[in-house]
Structure formats: structure tokens, C-alpha cells
Design a protein around this motif. Structure first.
Motif, PDB file in Angstrom:
ATOM      1  N   VAL A 121    -154.395  11.171 -34.975  1.00 12.64           N
ATOM      2  CA  VAL A 121    -153.726  10.279 -34.411  1.00 12.64           C
ATOM      3  C   VAL A 121    -152.060  10.318 -35.200  1.00 12.64           C
ATOM      4  O   VAL A 121    -152.349  10.041 -36.397  1.00 12.64           O
ATOM      5  N   PHE A 122    -151.042  10.556 -34.389  1.00 14.48           N
ATOM      6  CA  PHE A 122    -149.831  10.368 -35.085  1.00 14.48           C
ATOM      7  C   PHE A 122    -149.047   9.206 -35.040  1.00 14.48           C
ATOM      8  O   PHE A 122    -149.130   8.658 -33.901  1.00 14.48           O
ATOM      9  N   LEU A 123    -148.789   8.780 -36.122  1.00 12.17           N
ATOM     10  CA  LEU A 123    -147.787   7.549 -36.267  1.00 12.17           C
ATOM     11  C   LEU A 123    -146.431   7.572 -36.754  1.00 12.17           C
ATOM     12  O   LEU A 123    -146.428   8.147 -37.787  1.00 12.17           O
ATOM     13  N   THR A 124    -145.470   7.231 -35.801  1.00 12.07           N
ATOM     14  CA  THR A 124    -144.192   7.324 -36.308  1.00 12.07           C
ATOM     15  C   THR A 124    -143.276   6.129 -36.293  1.00 12.07           C
ATOM     16  O   THR A 124    -143.503   5.561 -35.262  1.00 12.07           O
ATOM     17  N   PHE A 125    -143.071   5.583 -37.410  1.00 10.28           N
ATOM     18  CA  PHE A 125    -142.320   4.445 -37.692  1.00 10.28           C
ATOM     19  C   PHE A 125    -140.953   4.574 -37.552  1.00 10.28           C
ATOM     20  O   PHE A 125    -140.288   5.379 -38.400  1.00 10.28           O
ATOM     21  N   GLY A 126    -140.267   3.583 -36.857  1.00  8.48           N
ATOM     22  CA  GLY A 126    -138.520   3.796 -36.816  1.00  8.48           C
ATOM     23  C   GLY A 126    -137.892   2.974 -37.451  1.00  8.48           C
ATOM     24  O   GLY A 126    -136.975   3.243 -37.957  1.00  8.48           O
ATOM     25  N   THR A 127    -138.354   1.580 -37.443  1.00  7.89           N
ATOM     26  CA  THR A 127    -137.682   0.712 -38.206  1.00  7.89           C
ATOM     27  C   THR A 127    -138.459  -0.459 -38.970  1.00  7.89           C
ATOM     28  O   THR A 127    -139.838  -0.629 -38.534  1.00  7.89           O
ATOM     29  N   ALA A 128    -137.892  -1.141 -39.916  1.00 11.59           N
ATOM     30  CA  ALA A 128    -138.550  -2.267 -40.456  1.00 11.59           C
ATOM     31  C   ALA A 128    -138.100  -3.661 -40.082  1.00 11.59           C
ATOM     32  O   ALA A 128    -138.592  -4.587 -40.610  1.00 11.59           O
ATOM     33  N   PRO A 177    -164.030   6.811 -36.966  1.00  9.51           N
ATOM     34  CA  PRO A 177    -164.141   7.110 -38.367  1.00  9.51           C
ATOM     35  C   PRO A 177    -163.502   8.499 -38.639  1.00  9.51           C
ATOM     36  O   PRO A 177    -163.251   8.702 -39.815  1.00  9.51           O
ATOM     37  N   ASN A 178    -163.730   9.487 -37.819  1.00  8.97           N
ATOM     38  CA  ASN A 178    -163.268  10.850 -38.062  1.00  8.97           C
ATOM     39  C   ASN A 178    -162.023  11.139 -37.685  1.00  8.97           C
ATOM     40  O   ASN A 178    -161.403  12.313 -38.033  1.00  8.97           O
ATOM     41  N   ALA A 179    -161.195  10.175 -36.966  1.00  6.97           N
ATOM     42  CA  ALA A 179    -159.712  10.529 -36.813  1.00  6.97           C
ATOM     43  C   ALA A 179    -158.993  10.887 -38.158  1.00  6.97           C
ATOM     44  O   ALA A 179    -158.929  10.213 -38.996  1.00  6.97           O
ATOM     45  N   GLN A 180    -158.049  12.016 -37.895  1.00  6.18           N
ATOM     46  CA  GLN A 180    -157.186  12.606 -39.039  1.00  6.18           C
ATOM     47  C   GLN A 180    -155.802  11.763 -38.759  1.00  6.18           C
ATOM     48  O   GLN A 180    -155.358  11.558 -37.644  1.00  6.18           O
ATOM     49  N   ILE A 181    -155.246  10.707 -39.395  1.00 11.04           N
ATOM     50  CA  ILE A 181    -154.203  10.036 -39.369  1.00 11.04           C
ATOM     51  C   ILE A 181    -153.141  10.750 -39.867  1.00 11.04           C
ATOM     52  O   ILE A 181    -152.850  11.058 -40.892  1.00 11.04           O
ATOM     53  N   VAL A 182    -151.989  10.970 -38.959  1.00 13.40           N
ATOM     54  CA  VAL A 182    -150.911  11.752 -39.633  1.00 13.40           C
ATOM     55  C   VAL A 182    -149.563  10.434 -39.617  1.00 13.40           C
ATOM     56  O   VAL A 182    -149.323  10.156 -38.484  1.00 13.40           O
ATOM     57  N   PHE A 183    -149.120  10.487 -40.784  1.00 15.94           N
ATOM     58  CA  PHE A 183    -147.962   9.354 -40.874  1.00 15.94           C
ATOM     59  C   PHE A 183    -146.514  10.095 -40.962  1.00 15.94           C
ATOM     60  O   PHE A 183    -146.492  11.132 -41.339  1.00 15.94           O
ATOM     61  N   THR A 184    -145.683   9.588 -39.987  1.00 17.57           N
ATOM     62  CA  THR A 184    -144.435  10.148 -40.509  1.00 17.57           C
ATOM     63  C   THR A 184    -143.381   9.011 -40.182  1.00 17.57           C
ATOM     64  O   THR A 184    -143.693   7.873 -39.381  1.00 17.57           O
ATOM     65  N   VAL A 185    -141.997   9.257 -40.685  1.00 18.85           N
ATOM     66  CA  VAL A 185    -141.033   7.964 -40.392  1.00 18.85           C
ATOM     67  C   VAL A 185    -139.949   8.734 -39.652  1.00 18.85           C
ATOM     68  O   VAL A 185    -139.707   9.871 -39.854  1.00 18.85           O
ATOM     69  N   SER A 186    -139.779   7.990 -38.609  1.00 17.64           N
ATOM     70  CA  SER A 186    -138.412   8.626 -37.699  1.00 17.64           C
ATOM     71  C   SER A 186    -137.287   9.054 -38.195  1.00 17.64           C
ATOM     72  O   SER A 186    -136.828   8.199 -39.150  1.00 17.64           O
ATOM     73  N   PRO A 187    -136.510  10.359 -38.051  1.00 17.40           N
ATOM     74  CA  PRO A 187    -135.378  10.530 -38.523  1.00 17.40           C
ATOM     75  C   PRO A 187    -134.271   9.763 -37.742  1.00 17.40           C
ATOM     76  O   PRO A 187    -133.294   9.813 -38.140  1.00 17.40           O
ATOM     77  N   VAL A 188    -134.504   9.327 -36.543  1.00 18.97           N
ATOM     78  CA  VAL A 188    -133.363   8.567 -35.843  1.00 18.97           C
ATOM     79  C   VAL A 188    -132.957   7.447 -36.623  1.00 18.97           C
ATOM     80  O   VAL A 188    -133.571   6.781 -37.133  1.00 18.97           O
ATOM     81  N   ARG A 189    -131.701   7.364 -36.632  1.00 19.88           N
ATOM     82  CA  ARG A 189    -130.887   6.384 -37.473  1.00 19.88           C
ATOM     83  C   ARG A 189    -130.644   5.068 -36.671  1.00 19.88           C
ATOM     84  O   ARG A 189    -130.010   5.157 -35.353  1.00 19.88           O
ATOM     85  N   HIS A 190    -131.346   3.972 -37.084  1.00 17.34           N
ATOM     86  CA  HIS A 190    -130.898   2.662 -36.331  1.00 17.34           C
ATOM     87  C   HIS A 190    -129.434   1.937 -36.830  1.00 17.34           C
ATOM     88  O   HIS A 190    -129.504   1.053 -37.464  1.00 17.34           O
ATOM     89  N   ILE A 191    -128.625   2.637 -36.333  1.00 13.91           N
ATOM     90  CA  ILE A 191    -127.220   2.025 -36.843  1.00 13.91           C
ATOM     91  C   ILE A 191    -127.100   0.857 -36.280  1.00 13.91           C
ATOM     92  O   ILE A 191    -125.918   0.009 -36.741  1.00 13.91           O
ATOM     93  N   LYS A 192    -127.649   0.164 -35.242  1.00  8.96           N
ATOM     94  CA  LYS A 192    -127.154  -1.154 -34.617  1.00  8.96           C
ATOM     95  C   LYS A 192    -127.674  -1.981 -35.905  1.00  8.96           C
ATOM     96  O   LYS A 192    -127.257  -3.418 -35.444  1.00  8.96           O
ATOM     97  N   ASP A 193    -128.483  -1.814 -36.762  1.00 15.89           N
ATOM     98  CA  ASP A 193    -128.943  -2.633 -37.800  1.00 15.89           C
ATOM     99  C   ASP A 193    -127.677  -2.522 -39.063  1.00 15.89           C
ATOM    100  O   ASP A 193    -127.854  -3.050 -40.068  1.00 15.89           O
TER     101      ASP A 193
END
Length: 318
Positions: A121-128, A177-193
Motif C-alpha cells: 500500500v503506497f501512501l503519498t501525502f501532499g499537504t498538511a 496484517p500482511n500489507a507492506q505500507i510504503v510512505f512517501t511525501v509528494s514533491p509537488v509544491r503547494h504554492i497556493k498555500d
């Protein structure tokens, strides 16, 4: 002489092969990687309710999958003659209320099934940064261009994000329970913030993520440094699209290569090469489809497709 700093990428403990089933969730960068996996015929599902940018949106989707949540009229709204849902991307919008409710429910059912079967399971977080409805303090996944005075914009705190990462991991492993979780943070810049706002956002996402990983070394989690590859290794506007915010195809291809080196064995790479040969051959447009040369080319192509389908029946080259 070296003209760039090479970001080290750890080797993944749980490799990806053609028996793997991949689920990719999160920002548009999650879509970029999922498209790559799909091109090479890996079993891949991505963003069942469209792109999700922040951790709380992904967490809520997982809660829906765990509880078999059923959407109803209370979850959708009509705005500018279009039916939308605050928990989903505008990709899910419909002209009829019944249609969007049906689409949302089908998406959650299919997502729950995919999650149960996923190897990765790949999880990509873009913004806080999030938008919170003033009437009930509910954080939405997407504003759908509703008037801004309906929402309060705020930055998720470090602790809120850390808690969300913990809950996201718990929910995934409760279902699988067997899923490998792959975390990553998006390199896309949210300049609107804002430039500073974007940095604050990424800092909270990254800081909380690494604290979570440091405190959960025994959990099946892995960090892939997509953000660092763009910011610290490529770090040049020639690797950005025309908007100067999104990584361009060259950058995406490079990140993909680094991901493959981490996750894919040489044996699987050989199969990927055969898949790419077929895909490129099918994209070829002949000048003379009836020529002897092209007919031989097609015979060879059919043999290559048969070879792959005999071994991997789930592949589709239509």
C-alpha cells in the motif's frame, strides 16, 4: 567531480513482483507512480474516490473501507447543478444524486476488496493544510469550489498528523496484517498555500512521519524518499513542468527508476522488459499494415503476448 548529491534509497525488504497487488493512495504523485505500475501490467489500484491530498482524508477513506460505510443523501450536496461529496475528489462528481451515491458506494466496496488483497500500500501525502467546515468542524477532502467563507483553513499540527499516521497504519493492518505500507511525501509544491506555508506543511508531514517510523520499527512500514530525490538530488527547474510546481516526466521517470532499484528484483525486471517491448510495439503505427514486413512484425508480437499471457493471465494488452 560530483555535480549533484545522490540521495540514498534503502532496499525494500518486501519486494514487488507480478504476484504483488498494489494499492496507491494520496496526491497526484501517487497517480504518477500507479500509472507506471499499470503500464508494466502490475496489478494496481489507485485512489478509488479520486486524489486525496492530506492524511485525514486518507484516514477517513480507510475508515469507510473498514466499516463498510454506505453513502446516502446526507453525504452529498448539490452545488452549481453538480452533485459532489466533501470526502471525495471532483472526479466522482455526477449530475444526478443517485449516480454519485452509487459510484461512491461501489468505489468503497471495491477499495475494501483491493485493500484486503494488497501486498503493498503506497501512501503519498501532499499537504498538511486542510479546510474545516465552520458549521461542524469537519475536515473535508475537497472543497469543490464552494465559497471559502464556509471553511476555516488551518495547518494540521505535528501531533494531529502523527496520530493520523498511527491510525492509518492501524486501519490498514486491521484489514490486512500482511500489507507492506510504503510512505512517501509528494514533491509537488503547494504554492497556493504560500512559499513559507508550503515549507511548513511539508515539514510537519515529514517530521511526524519519521517520528512515527522511528517509534514503530517492528511494523511493516517503509519510507521512500520521493520528496528528497526531487528537492535534494534533482533540485533544478528543468525537472519541473511548465507550472514550476509539478515534477515533469523526466523527474517522474527518474524517481520511478530509483523506486524500481529498491523494490524490484532483476528477475522481475526481465519480465518488465518483455512487457515494455509489447507495449511499445502496440503503440507503433505502421505505414503499410499489409506489407510483408509488418505481418512478420505482428506474428512476432503475438508470440510475445502469448508468452506473457501464458505465465501472467491477468495481463491485458487490448
Amino acid at each position: 567531480m560530483k555535480f549533484s548529491t545522490v540521495v540514498p534509497v534503502d532496499e525494500a525488504l518486501v519486494k514487488i513482483d507480478y504476484n504483488s497487488k498494489i494499492v496507491s493512495l494520496g496526491s497526484c504523485f501517487a497517480v504518477n507512480m500507479a500509472q507506471k505500475f499499470k503500464r508494466f501490467q502490475f496489478k494496481t489500484e489507485t485512489n478509488p474516490v479520486g486524489i486525496l491530498f492530506h492524511p485525514l482524508a486518507i484516514q477517513r477513506l480507510l475508515e469507510y473501507a473498514i466499516t463498510n460505510y454506505e453513502f446516502s443523501s446526507k453525504d452529498v450536496f448539490l452545488y452549481n447543478e453538480i452533485w459532489s461529496c466533501f470526502d471525495a475528489h471532483s472526479d466522482m462528481n455526477e449530475l444526478e444524486e443517485d449516480a454519485i451515491i452509487e459510484s461512491l458506494n461501489n468505489a468503497v466496496i471495491e477499495f475494501s476488496k483491493s485493500l484486503r488483497e494488497a501486498s503493498h500500500v503506497f501512501l503519498t501525502f501532499g499537504t498538511a493544510w486542510v479546510y474545516e467546515r465552520k458549521e461542524d468542524s469537519r475536515v473535508v477532502a475537497n472543497c469543490h469550489k464552494v465559497a471559502q467563507d464556509v471553511f476555516e483553513k488551518r495547518l494540521l499540527s505535528y501531533d494531529e498528523i502523527l496520530q493520523s499516521y498511527q491510525e492509518i497504519t492501524r486501519l490498514i493492518h486491521e484489514l490486512n496484517p500482511n500489507a507492506q505500507i510504503v510512505f512517501t511525501v509528494s514533491p509537488v509544491r503547494h504554492i497556493k498555500d504560500g512559499f513559507v506555508g508550503n515549507q511548513r506543511s511539508k515539514a510537519n508531514l515529514i517530521g511526524a512521519l519519521h517520528q512515527f517510523l522511528d517509534e514503530n520499527l517492528d511494523v511493516k512500514c517503509f519510507y521512500f524518499p520521493a520528496f528528497e530525490l526531487v528537492m535534494d538530488e534533482l533540485r533544478d527547474y528543468r525537472f519541473y513542468d511548465q507550472d514550476m510546481l509539478h515534477p515533469n516526466q523526466l523527474a517522474i521517470d527518474y524517481i520511478w527508476e530509483r523506486l524500481l532499484k529498491s523494490f524490484v528484483s532483476s528477475e522481475t525486471m526481465m519480465i518488465m522488459k518483455k512487457v515494455e517491448e509489447v507495449t511499445k510495439a502496440m503503440e507503433h503505427r505502421p505505414f503499410n499494415p499489409t506489407s510483408e514486413q509488418h505481418l512478420k512484425f505482428m506474428d512476432s508480437l503475438i508470440d510475445k503476448i502469448d508468452y506473457l499471457l501464458d505465465r501472467y493471465p491477468f495481463m491485458s494488452f487490448r
